[in-house]
Design a protein around this motif. Sequence first.
Motif: not given
Length: 429
Positions: A60-67, A316-319, A327-328
């Motif tokens: 949802p927050h644009g940090t990655g994708r699962m395929q 990344d630093l904002t997160a 990242a997961y």
Amino acid sequence: MTAVAEALDRHERRRRAALAGVSARLRAVGIEPAFGVLTQYYDFYGKVPTGLTGLTVDEPHGTGRMQVTVVAAERLVPPGEGGLSADGHVWTRDVDIEHDLPAAADLVFEVTLLEGPAEASGAMWAPRRLVRDEEAVVDAVRLWHGYREMLRATPPKPATTRRRSARARLSAARRDAAASPMVRRPAAVPPPLRAHLDGLDDARLAFHFPRDRSGRYARSAVVALAGDGTALSRRGPWLSARADGAALVVGVEPLIGANQDHRWDRLPWLWSNDETPAAVRWQVDDPGRARATVERLDAFAVAEALTACGVEVDADLTALLNGYPVAYGLARHTDTWVKRLYDQLQLSAPWRLAAAYAVHQQERRAVRRPDGEPVALFGLKGLNQQSKPMVGLDAPGGGPRLRMIWTASNARLPRALWECPADLLAELT
């Protein structure tokens, strides 16, 4: 000119049918997958072919994708064997993966998490998992899909009173040391460094020398005072200072200037009889103008302090400033990185970052190196590998920006250029 058509997955219908159950299960728990062409990636098992189809789910927050797709897999060695050797230098393939699906193939689900930047080839490195059950696929996607909130760390709470008390004790210790400095000097130094030693001011060195939380001299600190002109990236003789109990010992030792946290050759007023005005040393003409920023940092309002000084922060630093994982695959380090980020930025002087980066650019130009690259300020700790996560500083649009960088280099921007000056803090105490 007609564009070349994208390669087609001739097993698309079979894959769509095999993934229908997974798709329905995900929708039942509120996760909406999409079926289509997958992003290419590679790992120890090889590279995914162009045009391969399957399910995709975006974080949802644009940090990655699962395929998720289906493949034919054949075990090559007994369960538990294969993989990386103990020293990490040898890889033994445990499973043979085939994306072409023979009619009688034993199909399994291939679940892949895509995180990180694309490589120059356009393909991405991604760890893949092979599972047989639909439920296992859905569990993996669900765990990843909500990881930011579930694995969020708690940023430190305001502790303004305690911070001010600690700063007062530290300033008192500095004044006491400067009033009766104990500094041992070498009997002889090479001619290029003699003038620097002759200009040494014991009281200033004792006042500014790095200290631990108790107020004592930092035992592990080495301060590179002045070099003999050797390039900063090369090892050469430096006039240096180290702590020995309650005394400071000045000597000459071979150091790589660019790798030193405490390099004071650009700030001679910290240790010599240089009479640079306070406005130049602090980059504020009145200590009171820095008070609001220092008070924000004391209260751990780091983001507010940076914004007030015109300092941008990357995603990344904002997160991390908000306690979220970047990242997961790195979520287990979030607590360590959040604490480290706040502890180090609380020591900073955000209004000095632009000038600090300008010094870095000048030093890079002097050796004809690219001057637009970020420079590391400090490491985030926690990873025992060559390329480590660090907080870097650059200025892409002219203004300072902090960003998370990954580097195997030990080079960094000296702390005295970007931390709040000790004598300014003493004025504000």
